[in-house]
Design a protein around this motif. Structure first.
Motif, PDB file in Angstrom:
ATOM      1  N   GLU A 113     137.432  18.533  31.662  1.00  0.00           N
ATOM      2  CA  GLU A 113     137.820  17.455  30.761  1.00  0.00           C
ATOM      3  C   GLU A 113     137.091  16.164  31.102  1.00  0.00           C
ATOM      4  OE1 GLU A 113     140.712  19.813  28.745  1.00  0.00           O
ATOM      5  OE2 GLU A 113     139.999  17.804  28.282  1.00  0.00           O
ATOM      6  N   CYS A 114     136.782  15.399  30.070  1.00  0.00           N
ATOM      7  CA  CYS A 114     136.098  14.122  30.258  1.00  0.00           C
ATOM      8  C   CYS A 114     136.692  13.109  29.289  1.00  0.00           C
ATOM      9  CB  CYS A 114     134.604  14.289  29.989  1.00  0.00           C
ATOM     10  SG  CYS A 114     133.657  12.751  30.047  1.00  0.00           S
ATOM     11  N   VAL A 115     137.017  11.933  29.811  1.00  0.00           N
ATOM     12  CA  VAL A 115     137.576  10.861  28.990  1.00  0.00           C
ATOM     13  C   VAL A 115     136.806   9.576  29.259  1.00  0.00           C
ATOM     14  CG1 VAL A 115     139.631   9.481  28.497  1.00  0.00           C
ATOM     15  CG2 VAL A 115     139.863  11.906  29.034  1.00  0.00           C
ATOM     16  N   GLN A 116     136.457   8.856  28.183  1.00  0.00           N
ATOM     17  CA  GLN A 116     135.809   7.556  28.343  1.00  0.00           C
ATOM     18  C   GLN A 116     136.654   6.496  27.639  1.00  0.00           C
ATOM     19  OE1 GLN A 116     134.275   5.952  25.524  1.00  0.00           O
ATOM     20  NE2 GLN A 116     134.114   7.660  24.072  1.00  0.00           N
ATOM     21  N   PHE A 143     126.258  18.107  23.206  1.00  0.00           N
ATOM     22  CA  PHE A 143     126.564  16.704  22.979  1.00  0.00           C
ATOM     23  C   PHE A 143     127.309  16.547  21.654  1.00  0.00           C
ATOM     24  CE2 PHE A 143     123.072  15.712  19.984  1.00  0.00           C
ATOM     25  CZ  PHE A 143     122.195  16.757  20.227  1.00  0.00           C
ATOM     26  N   SER A 144     127.865  15.352  21.489  1.00  0.00           N
ATOM     27  CA  SER A 144     128.675  15.094  20.297  1.00  0.00           C
ATOM     28  C   SER A 144     128.448  13.663  19.842  1.00  0.00           C
ATOM     29  CB  SER A 144     130.154  15.305  20.620  1.00  0.00           C
ATOM     30  OG  SER A 144     130.974  14.830  19.579  1.00  0.00           O
ATOM     31  N   TYR A 145     128.173  13.485  18.541  1.00  0.00           N
ATOM     32  CA  TYR A 145     127.947  12.144  18.008  1.00  0.00           C
ATOM     33  C   TYR A 145     129.225  11.522  17.425  1.00  0.00           C
ATOM     34  CZ  TYR A 145     122.914  12.857  18.400  1.00  0.00           C
ATOM     35  OH  TYR A 145     121.642  13.074  18.877  1.00  0.00           O
ATOM     36  N   SER A 178     134.730  20.891  22.873  1.00  0.00           N
ATOM     37  CA  SER A 178     135.743  20.459  21.918  1.00  0.00           C
ATOM     38  C   SER A 178     135.806  18.943  21.941  1.00  0.00           C
ATOM     39  CB  SER A 178     137.098  21.045  22.292  1.00  0.00           C
ATOM     40  OG  SER A 178     138.124  20.492  21.501  1.00  0.00           O
ATOM     41  N   ARG A 179     135.819  18.329  20.737  1.00  0.00           N
ATOM     42  CA  ARG A 179     135.985  16.874  20.645  1.00  0.00           C
ATOM     43  C   ARG A 179     136.984  16.588  19.527  1.00  0.00           C
ATOM     44  NH1 ARG A 179     131.747  12.101  20.490  1.00  0.00           N
ATOM     45  NH2 ARG A 179     133.144  10.412  21.168  1.00  0.00           N
ATOM     46  N   GLU A 180     138.236  16.626  19.899  1.00  0.00           N
ATOM     47  CA  GLU A 180     139.330  16.389  18.951  1.00  0.00           C
ATOM     48  C   GLU A 180     139.655  14.898  18.830  1.00  0.00           C
ATOM     49  OE1 GLU A 180     140.803  18.720  16.977  1.00  0.00           O
ATOM     50  OE2 GLU A 180     139.280  20.082  17.760  1.00  0.00           O
ATOM     51  N   PHE A 199     136.062  14.610  25.555  1.00  0.00           N
ATOM     52  CA  PHE A 199     135.058  15.657  25.292  1.00  0.00           C
ATOM     53  C   PHE A 199     135.230  16.725  26.362  1.00  0.00           C
ATOM     54  CE2 PHE A 199     131.725  17.534  23.215  1.00  0.00           C
ATOM     55  CZ  PHE A 199     130.445  17.441  23.777  1.00  0.00           C
ATOM     56  N   SER A 200     135.585  17.922  25.921  1.00  0.00           N
ATOM     57  CA  SER A 200     135.897  18.991  26.862  1.00  0.00           C
ATOM     58  C   SER A 200     134.808  20.055  26.864  1.00  0.00           C
ATOM     59  CB  SER A 200     137.236  19.648  26.482  1.00  0.00           C
ATOM     60  OG  SER A 200     138.260  18.680  26.466  1.00  0.00           O
TER      61      SER A 200
END
Lengths: 114, 109
Positions: A22-25, A48-50, A67-69, A74-75
């Motif tokens: 898991e990653c949180v910014q 990656f995710s825009y 996954s980017r819900e 961003f998981s």
């Protein structure tokens, strides 16, 4: 200061297990990235995710999904971990505009697959 | 496709002397090159960047030089300090980010 937080610094998993990283910014960045770092190979882009719900394959997506819900999270998912996925995993984020494009990295998650 | 090469996997320098880290690239189309520094068990941190329209950028002890004709850039650290001991990654920022394999710098007291 931008803060990118990765939930686990060290993990040990067995072959075939499902792994979630898991990653949180906290800076409302649109763009988020997952890299793996291996000696002599530098940082290689996995996914990656825009934006929310969006994802793009990087250079080495095989064996991974993402996954980017929510915008801040961003998981990275390893559906069935294998020993060649033992590595340091780095999450990064950056805004779409406003700076030289620098990435802000988390502290990394070192995964060992036995 | 862009390739970023750092041909020296490691470098040792005496404290107080100059450290020069090198980076070569293949594709002339880019917006920026960036240098990142990484300590063990930590994420990379941004150090300095240079845009394609410049040939030099300086920030304190750190200077990056860009030679577009040679497709080469270098990071100079003067004077080197023991705290500079880390792995340094050169990264190209064009459509996406492409990182070199890194150079491990050891600054000896």
């Amino acid at each position: 200061d931008v803060k990118v937080t990765q939930s686990s610094r060290y993990l040990v998993k067995r072959t075939g297990e499902k792994v979630f990283l898991e990653c949180v910014q906290d800076m409302d960045h649109e763009n988020m990235f997952w890299y793996r770092q291996d000696p002599g190979l530098g940082l290689r882009l996995i996914y990656f995710s825009y934006d929310v719900k969006m994802k793009e394959k990087g250079d080495i997506p095989e064996g991974y999904s993402v996954s980017r819900e929510k915008k801040e999270r961003f998981s990275l998912i390893l559906e069935s971990a294998s020993t060649n996925q033992t590595s340091m995993y780095l999450c990064a984020s950056r805004p779409t505009s406003g700076n030289t494009g620098e990435l802000f990295f988390g502290e990394g998650s070192r995964l060992t697959v036995l | 496709d862009q390739q970023v090469k750092q041909n020296s996997p490691s470098l040792s320098v005496q404290e107080g002397r100059i450290s020069i880290l090198n980076c070569d690239y293949t594709n002339s189309m880019f917006d920026y090159f960036l240098w990142y520094k990484k300590y063990p068990a930590e994420g990379p941190t941004f150090l300095i960047s240079i845009s394609s329209i410049k040939d030099k950028n300086e920030d304190g002890r750190f200077t990056v030089f860009l030679n577009k004709s040679a497709k080469h850039l270098s990071l100079h650290i003067v004077p080197s300090q023991p705290g500079d001991s880390a792995v340094y990654f050169c990264a190209h920022h064009g459509q996406n980010f492409v990182f070199g394999p890194g150079t491990r710098l050891s600054v000896l007291p």
